[in-house]
Structures are given as C-alpha cells and as structure tokens.
Write a protein that holds these residues in place. Structure first.
Motif, PDB file in Angstrom:
ATOM      1  N   ILE A 241       0.846  -1.200   0.000  1.00  0.00           N
ATOM      2  CA  ILE A 241       0.000   0.000   0.000  1.00  0.00           C
ATOM      3  C   ILE A 241       0.879   1.247   0.000  1.00  0.00           C
ATOM      4  CG2 ILE A 241      -1.708   1.325   1.289  1.00  0.00           C
ATOM      5  CD1 ILE A 241      -2.831  -1.348   2.305  1.00  0.00           C
ATOM      6  N   ASP A 242       1.927   1.253   0.817  1.00  0.00           N
ATOM      7  CA  ASP A 242       2.844   2.393   0.836  1.00  0.00           C
ATOM      8  C   ASP A 242       3.492   2.601  -0.525  1.00  0.00           C
ATOM      9  OD1 ASP A 242       2.334   3.004   3.481  1.00  0.00           O
ATOM     10  OD2 ASP A 242       4.075   1.903   4.264  1.00  0.00           O
ATOM     11  N   ALA A 243       3.869   1.509  -1.177  1.00  0.00           N
ATOM     12  CA  ALA A 243       4.489   1.612  -2.502  1.00  0.00           C
ATOM     13  C   ALA A 243       3.496   2.157  -3.534  1.00  0.00           C
ATOM     14  CB  ALA A 243       5.012   0.248  -2.949  1.00  0.00           C
ATOM     15  N   THR A 244       2.221   1.791  -3.395  1.00  0.00           N
ATOM     16  CA  THR A 244       1.187   2.317  -4.289  1.00  0.00           C
ATOM     17  C   THR A 244       1.041   3.820  -4.090  1.00  0.00           C
ATOM     18  OG1 THR A 244       0.025   0.199  -4.211  1.00  0.00           O
ATOM     19  CG2 THR A 244      -1.220   2.098  -5.010  1.00  0.00           C
ATOM     20  N   ARG A 245       1.015   4.252  -2.834  1.00  0.00           N
ATOM     21  CA  ARG A 245       0.956   5.692  -2.548  1.00  0.00           C
ATOM     22  C   ARG A 245       2.150   6.411  -3.173  1.00  0.00           C
ATOM     23  NH1 ARG A 245      -0.125   3.985   3.272  1.00  0.00           N
ATOM     24  NH2 ARG A 245      -2.386   4.187   3.568  1.00  0.00           N
ATOM     25  N   ALA A 246       3.325   5.808  -3.044  1.00  0.00           N
ATOM     26  CA  ALA A 246       4.539   6.430  -3.578  1.00  0.00           C
ATOM     27  C   ALA A 246       4.478   6.548  -5.101  1.00  0.00           C
ATOM     28  CB  ALA A 246       5.767   5.629  -3.154  1.00  0.00           C
ATOM     29  N   ARG A 247       3.916   5.544  -5.768  1.00  0.00           N
ATOM     30  CA  ARG A 247       3.805   5.613  -7.226  1.00  0.00           C
ATOM     31  C   ARG A 247       2.845   6.718  -7.658  1.00  0.00           C
ATOM     32  NH1 ARG A 247       4.206  -0.110  -6.543  1.00  0.00           N
ATOM     33  NH2 ARG A 247       1.937  -0.351  -6.566  1.00  0.00           N
ATOM     34  N   VAL A 248       1.732   6.867  -6.931  1.00  0.00           N
ATOM     35  CA  VAL A 248       0.795   7.953  -7.242  1.00  0.00           C
ATOM     36  C   VAL A 248       1.464   9.298  -7.019  1.00  0.00           C
ATOM     37  CG1 VAL A 248      -1.382   9.041  -6.569  1.00  0.00           C
ATOM     38  CG2 VAL A 248      -1.255   6.559  -6.763  1.00  0.00           C
ATOM     39  N   ASP A 249       2.163   9.432  -5.898  1.00  0.00           N
ATOM     40  CA  ASP A 249       2.857  10.694  -5.608  1.00  0.00           C
ATOM     41  C   ASP A 249       3.878  11.020  -6.693  1.00  0.00           C
ATOM     42  OD1 ASP A 249       1.396  10.807  -3.275  1.00  0.00           O
ATOM     43  OD2 ASP A 249       3.055  10.190  -1.961  1.00  0.00           O
ATOM     44  N   ALA A 250       4.619   9.991  -7.152  1.00  0.00           N
ATOM     45  CA  ALA A 250       5.655  10.209  -8.166  1.00  0.00           C
ATOM     46  C   ALA A 250       5.046  10.627  -9.507  1.00  0.00           C
ATOM     47  CB  ALA A 250       6.489   8.942  -8.331  1.00  0.00           C
ATOM     48  N   LEU A 251       3.921  10.015  -9.868  1.00  0.00           N
ATOM     49  CA  LEU A 251       3.262  10.391 -11.114  1.00  0.00           C
ATOM     50  C   LEU A 251       2.791  11.843 -11.064  1.00  0.00           C
ATOM     51  CD1 LEU A 251       1.184   7.144 -11.743  1.00  0.00           C
ATOM     52  CD2 LEU A 251       2.915   8.064 -13.284  1.00  0.00           C
ATOM     53  N   LEU A 252       2.221  12.246  -9.947  1.00  0.00           N
ATOM     54  CA  LEU A 252       1.759  13.618  -9.824  1.00  0.00           C
ATOM     55  C   LEU A 252       2.928  14.600  -9.776  1.00  0.00           C
ATOM     56  CD1 LEU A 252      -1.188  13.105  -7.313  1.00  0.00           C
ATOM     57  CD2 LEU A 252      -1.365  13.931  -9.674  1.00  0.00           C
ATOM     58  N   ALA A 253       4.022  14.206  -9.140  1.00  0.00           N
ATOM     59  CA  ALA A 253       5.180  15.091  -9.050  1.00  0.00           C
ATOM     60  C   ALA A 253       5.836  15.295 -10.412  1.00  0.00           C
ATOM     61  CB  ALA A 253       6.191  14.531  -8.062  1.00  0.00           C
ATOM     62  N   SER A 254       5.940  14.210 -11.196  1.00  0.00           N
ATOM     63  CA  SER A 254       6.576  14.318 -12.514  1.00  0.00           C
ATOM     64  C   SER A 254       5.638  14.908 -13.552  1.00  0.00           C
ATOM     65  CB  SER A 254       7.053  12.945 -12.983  1.00  0.00           C
ATOM     66  OG  SER A 254       5.950  12.116 -13.341  1.00  0.00           O
ATOM     67  N   GLY A 255       4.342  14.618 -13.406  1.00  0.00           N
ATOM     68  CA  GLY A 255       3.368  15.081 -14.383  1.00  0.00           C
ATOM     69  C   GLY A 255       3.459  14.376 -15.715  1.00  0.00           C
ATOM     70  N   THR A 256       4.181  13.248 -15.761  1.00  0.00           N
ATOM     71  CA  THR A 256       4.377  12.539 -17.022  1.00  0.00           C
ATOM     72  C   THR A 256       4.123  11.043 -16.853  1.00  0.00           C
ATOM     73  OG1 THR A 256       6.740  12.188 -16.589  1.00  0.00           O
ATOM     74  CG2 THR A 256       6.127  14.187 -17.802  1.00  0.00           C
ATOM     75  N   HIS A 257       3.870  10.390 -17.974  1.00  0.00           N
ATOM     76  CA  HIS A 257       3.803   8.935 -17.978  1.00  0.00           C
ATOM     77  C   HIS A 257       5.194   8.373 -17.693  1.00  0.00           C
ATOM     78  CE1 HIS A 257      -0.276   8.164 -19.684  1.00  0.00           C
ATOM     79  NE2 HIS A 257      -0.120   9.376 -20.179  1.00  0.00           N
ATOM     80  N   PRO A 258       5.284   7.275 -16.946  1.00  0.00           N
ATOM     81  CA  PRO A 258       6.602   6.714 -16.620  1.00  0.00           C
ATOM     82  C   PRO A 258       7.296   6.149 -17.853  1.00  0.00           C
ATOM     83  CG  PRO A 258       4.871   5.216 -15.937  1.00  0.00           C
ATOM     84  CD  PRO A 258       4.183   6.483 -16.382  1.00  0.00           C
TER      85      PRO A 258
END
Length: 272
Positions: A241-258
């Motif tokens: 769950i923590d890793a899922t939160r981190a992935r969402v945070d990273a997507l929003l921070a980068s603003g781009t598709h991985p």
C-alpha cells in the motif's frame, strides 16, 4: 377495494450478484496459466456469467507470495474504481466450489478496430503510438504499435499505479458498452518496480488533465483511514500500500507517464 400496488423487483447490483449469488461452474478456461473457471452466478432473479479463479489453483511464482493473486485482482478493481474510470470489470473475493477465490463479471469482447499491431515501418502511422521493435523471425524486425486511444491511455495510468507486471494484448477487452476493460491483474502491487506492459507509447509524455484529476482523487483515497486504504489493507500488505501511494505521488510530481526503468523486462512477450 383497489388492488394492492405492485412493487417492482429490486435491481441486483453486480457486486451483490458476484458476492451473494449461487456460483455454478460451467467449464474451464484452458489457456489460463492459473485455474480459471467459467461460471454463472444467480441471485434474486439476477444472473450473469463470470470467471472464478480459486486461490487453490494458483501456480507458485518466484517473486510473488503464494496464494495472493486473487486478492491482487480485487485490489486492482478497487483502485480502478477509485480513479472514477471504468477500467476493470466488477471483481470480488468470495468462497466458491473450490474455496476462496476471485470472482469477476465476464466481459464478452466485441469486434473493434485493432488496438495493437506489428508494422513494417520505422515510425508509427497517424493514430498509432510506437512501443518498440520486435524480432519476428528470419532476421526480420517489425515495429510494435498500439492505438492512440484514450481508453488505452487511462489503462496505462492504472498500470503505472498498480505496478502491473503483465499487461498483454489478450488482457484488453473492448465491450459493447464502449468501455475497454483490462483483466488478469494477479501480478500487480509488488513493492519493487515491475511495470511490464505493451502500453509504453506515451512514455515521457505529459499526463492528461483527466489523469491528473483521477490521480489526485486516488491520492486522497489512499490516505490512512480512507475507505479505499481500509479495503486494500485486507487485500495487499502495508508495504505494498505504501508503494502504491509512492507511485501515485511520483506520477503527480513528474506530471508525465513513466518510462521503462531498465532493471526489469519492459515488454511482455509474446504480446498477446
């Protein structure tokens, strides 16, 4: 004396049908890597086809804990619903003829324009996005492309969130309602980066405003104590769950598709 008012039958929701209905096995889907049973489910006058994957029929994997794939499939549905997009067919965890398992509403795929293709070209044509070159035998290569389709793009965002390790073409089901459903989400939510997908065509491109809104809503629903986070706690581990939160945070921070990370094969093969 007037006749009594007739009360119309109550409409049964897909979740009620899948959770409470009588599950009857009709056959086995032999192409599946794990036990996958085609069933019907009936409850209070409602009936539908579904797929039932018992935990007892899951094959051990070297990188995922035994007996967890069914829960991961349900978690993928929960997260998909939290985005506000219709991406995964209704999916529940329940007891069945062969014990606890995942039960998912059956989606009958309808003929539609191609979503994936191998083309003899260096660049994708209009309406297509390039994934990469593939060896097609006899020393030849072809360009693997997917449609520049908003429904696929939403699934690409979902896959990045749930860390889908196996998004193949056969897991994409266009339905008669106009939706494009993703299925087979057993190898998801790993805490390590394992994103393996055919939907790399938007890698590095800005997320759409629609995706940013969906990820923002998901970020709120993943907070401790929120309903989604509470449901996920019964399906995947706290670390996942923590890793899922981190992935969402990273997507929003980068603003781009991985983009592919390089530490894990980025594309499943064969693509279907």
């Amino acid at each position: 004396m007037s006749a009594p008012e007739r009360i119309p039958p109550r409409s049964v929701t897909p979740a009620e049908l899948l959770t409470r209905g009588e599950l009857t096995v009709r056959g086995r889907i032999r192409e599946a890597s794990n036990a996958a049973l085609y069933c019907t489910v009936a409850y209070e006058g409602g009936e539908a086809a579904c797929i039932y994957k018992p935990v007892a029929g899951e094959r051990p994997l070297w990188d995922f804990p035994d007996g967890t794939l069914a829960r991961r499939e349900v978690a993928a549905y929960e997260v998909g619903e939290a985005t506000g997009w219709t991406l995964v067919p209704p999916t529940v965890l329940r007891d069945g003829p062969y014990g606890e398992g995942m039960c998912q509403l059956w989606v009958e795929a309808v003929p539609e324009a191609e979503l994936l293709a191998l083309v003899d070209a260096e660049e994708p044509g209009p309406g297509w996005k390039a994934v990469g070159f593939a060896d097609v035998g006899e020393g030849r290569t072809a360009l693997l492309v997917h449609a520049d389709d908003e429904r696929l793009r939403r699934l690409a965002v979902l896959d990045a969130v749930i860390n889908n390790a196996d998004r193949k073409g056969g897991h994409l089901l266009p339905a008669g309602d106009g939706c494009l459903y993703g299925i087979d989400h057993g190898v998801t939510f790993h805490a390590e980066d394992k994103l393996r997908t055919l939907l790399w065509g938007w890698a590095g491109e800005p997320l759409t405003p629609d995706a940013v809104t969906a990820l923002g809503a998901l970020q709120e629903q993943l907070k401790d104590g929120a309903a989604l986070a509470t449901r996920l706690a019964g399906l995947i581990t706290p670390g996942e769950i923590d890793a899922t939160r981190a992935r969402v945070d990273a997507l929003l921070a980068s603003g781009t598709h991985p983009e592919p990370g390089g530490q894990w094969p980025a594309i499943p093969w064969p693509p279907v």
